[in-house]
Design a protein around this motif. Sequence first.
Motif, PDB file in Angstrom:
ATOM      1  N   THR A  42     -15.547  -7.060  55.031  1.00 33.37           N
ATOM      2  CA  THR A  42     -14.830  -6.073  54.238  1.00 33.37           C
ATOM      3  C   THR A  42     -14.706  -4.717  54.936  1.00 33.37           C
ATOM      4  O   THR A  42     -14.594  -3.708  54.281  1.00 33.37           O
ATOM      5  N   GLY A  53     -23.149  -5.162  45.508  1.00 30.10           N
ATOM      6  CA  GLY A  53     -21.827  -4.946  46.115  1.00 30.10           C
ATOM      7  C   GLY A  53     -21.402  -3.510  45.873  1.00 30.10           C
ATOM      8  O   GLY A  53     -20.306  -3.243  45.391  1.00 30.10           O
ATOM      9  N   ASP A  75     -25.380  -4.007  49.451  1.00 31.42           N
ATOM     10  CA  ASP A  75     -24.081  -4.517  49.883  1.00 31.42           C
ATOM     11  C   ASP A  75     -24.326  -5.324  51.152  1.00 31.42           C
ATOM     12  O   ASP A  75     -25.198  -4.991  51.957  1.00 31.42           O
ATOM     13  N   ALA A  96     -25.745 -10.764  47.878  1.00 29.95           N
ATOM     14  CA  ALA A  96     -25.839 -10.976  46.427  1.00 29.95           C
ATOM     15  C   ALA A  96     -26.543 -12.288  46.078  1.00 29.95           C
ATOM     16  O   ALA A  96     -27.121 -12.413  44.998  1.00 29.95           O
TER      17      ALA A  96
HETATM   18  C1  LIG Z   1     -13.988  -4.324  46.244  1.00 32.31           C
HETATM   19  S1  LIG Z   1     -15.530  -3.801  46.870  1.00 32.31           S
HETATM   20  C2  LIG Z   1     -16.224  -2.958  45.439  1.00 32.31           C
HETATM   21  C3  LIG Z   1     -17.295  -1.967  45.833  1.00 32.31           C
HETATM   22  C4  LIG Z   1     -17.907  -1.196  44.666  1.00 32.31           C
HETATM   23  N1  LIG Z   1     -18.511  -2.077  43.691  1.00 32.31           N
HETATM   24  C5  LIG Z   1     -16.914  -0.283  43.997  1.00 32.31           C
HETATM   25  O1  LIG Z   1     -16.669  -0.442  42.795  1.00 32.31           O
HETATM   26  O2  LIG Z   1     -16.382   0.616  44.674  1.00 32.31           O
HETATM   27  C6  LIG Z   1     -16.526  -5.270  46.965  1.00 32.31           C
HETATM   28  C7  LIG Z   1     -17.847  -5.042  47.684  1.00 32.31           C
HETATM   29  O3  LIG Z   1     -18.635  -6.238  47.608  1.00 32.31           O
HETATM   30  C8  LIG Z   1     -19.303  -6.404  48.854  1.00 32.31           C
HETATM   31  N2  LIG Z   1     -19.692  -7.806  49.001  1.00 32.31           N
HETATM   32  C9  LIG Z   1     -18.878  -8.865  49.230  1.00 32.31           C
HETATM   33  N3  LIG Z   1     -19.599  -9.989  49.293  1.00 32.31           N
HETATM   34  C10 LIG Z   1     -20.900  -9.647  49.093  1.00 32.31           C
HETATM   35  C11 LIG Z   1     -22.137 -10.369  49.033  1.00 32.31           C
HETATM   36  N4  LIG Z   1     -22.174 -11.686  49.191  1.00 32.31           N
HETATM   37  N5  LIG Z   1     -23.273  -9.682  48.793  1.00 32.31           N
HETATM   38  C12 LIG Z   1     -23.251  -8.336  48.637  1.00 32.31           C
HETATM   39  N6  LIG Z   1     -22.119  -7.602  48.683  1.00 32.31           N
HETATM   40  C13 LIG Z   1     -20.957  -8.246  48.903  1.00 32.31           C
HETATM   41  C14 LIG Z   1     -18.296  -5.938  49.872  1.00 32.31           C
HETATM   42  O4  LIG Z   1     -18.901  -5.642  51.115  1.00 32.31           O
HETATM   43  C15 LIG Z   1     -17.694  -4.723  49.166  1.00 32.31           C
HETATM   44  O5  LIG Z   1     -18.376  -3.537  49.465  1.00 32.31           O
END
Ligand SMILES: C[S@@+](CC[C@H](N)C(=O)[O-])C[C@H]1O[C@@H](n2cnc3c(N)ncnc32)[C@H](O)[C@@H]1O
Length: 280
Positions: free
Chosen positions: A23, A65, A89, A116
Amino acid sequence: MTGTANGRGGTAAAPWRGEPGDTDTLLGRPAVGYLDEAAETLAAVKREILRKLAPEPGHRMLDVGCGNGTDVLELAGRVAPSGEAVGVDVNERAIEEALARSAGTGVPAAFATANAYALPFPDGRFDACRAERIVQHLADPVGAISEMVRVTRPGGRVLVADPDHGMWAPDLDDREAVRTVLTWWFDNIRNPWIGRRLPGLLRAAGLAEVQVTMMPVVLDGIAAADSLTGFGDAVRRAGELGVLPGARARALTRQIAAREADGGFLMFGAMIIAEGRKEG
Ligand SMILES: C[S@@+](CC[C@H](N)C(=O)[O-])C[C@H]1O[C@@H](n2cnc3c(N)ncnc32)[C@H](O)[C@@H]1O
């Protein structure tokens, strides 16, 4: 970037990456900037999530995340001085950004790079756990939600919020072309219809008193629609990649411009907030 076969005569480069850690860029822009703009567009949703979580001084909160850490810092301010807000994250750069933003704020915020599916916390560590716009990207939503439930204390709250990408409604006349573009574009996301699944997933994870709230997302103008969803770009690329005949895509692009000139192009959709209480 991976490719996604679109079944309509071409392969589209995925604008959203569906795998953990992929990401650094979103819709072709650095993820940091994308997430800040999205946070402004979704400010009302974030306020509602905060209201539902009802953080109080002394609470321990987790954001899974957490991206740039915006919501963690907000929570940390509410649970100070004796509580703690933690953000995790899978993306190291996101955590670096969050740490930089939290430095010197004086609020009890902590950040860690973690997945996660394997949260580095003992059972029952948190009073509440939130995850916003992450489950839509996960291969195993059940695994992630189970982890959130595990690290939440009995009686604590688990909240998951995601868009439902089957609900986007742009103000354009060519319904068939619009449906084609929307389906193709948002099918790049691993779980485009996750919004409507969230309450069922929370109940299946054993949560009680599951409630669901739908929040409107109003994208007033093509700039707002592009910023959050890349819709204008989707129309252009659909023409280039053969998802739509080029002439039809160009006509759609012209109509977006005409709508914009004639009072403003509008597109709306929804964020679904599902929350429940861990029994015990
Ligand atoms: C669309 S962003 C939303 C970020 C934040 N929650 C916000 O509202 O601004 C999704 C986030 O989930 C994280 N992410 C994706 N897969 C993940 C995983 N398996 N474990 C932890 N984080 C994850 C990404 O790196 C990204 O920062």
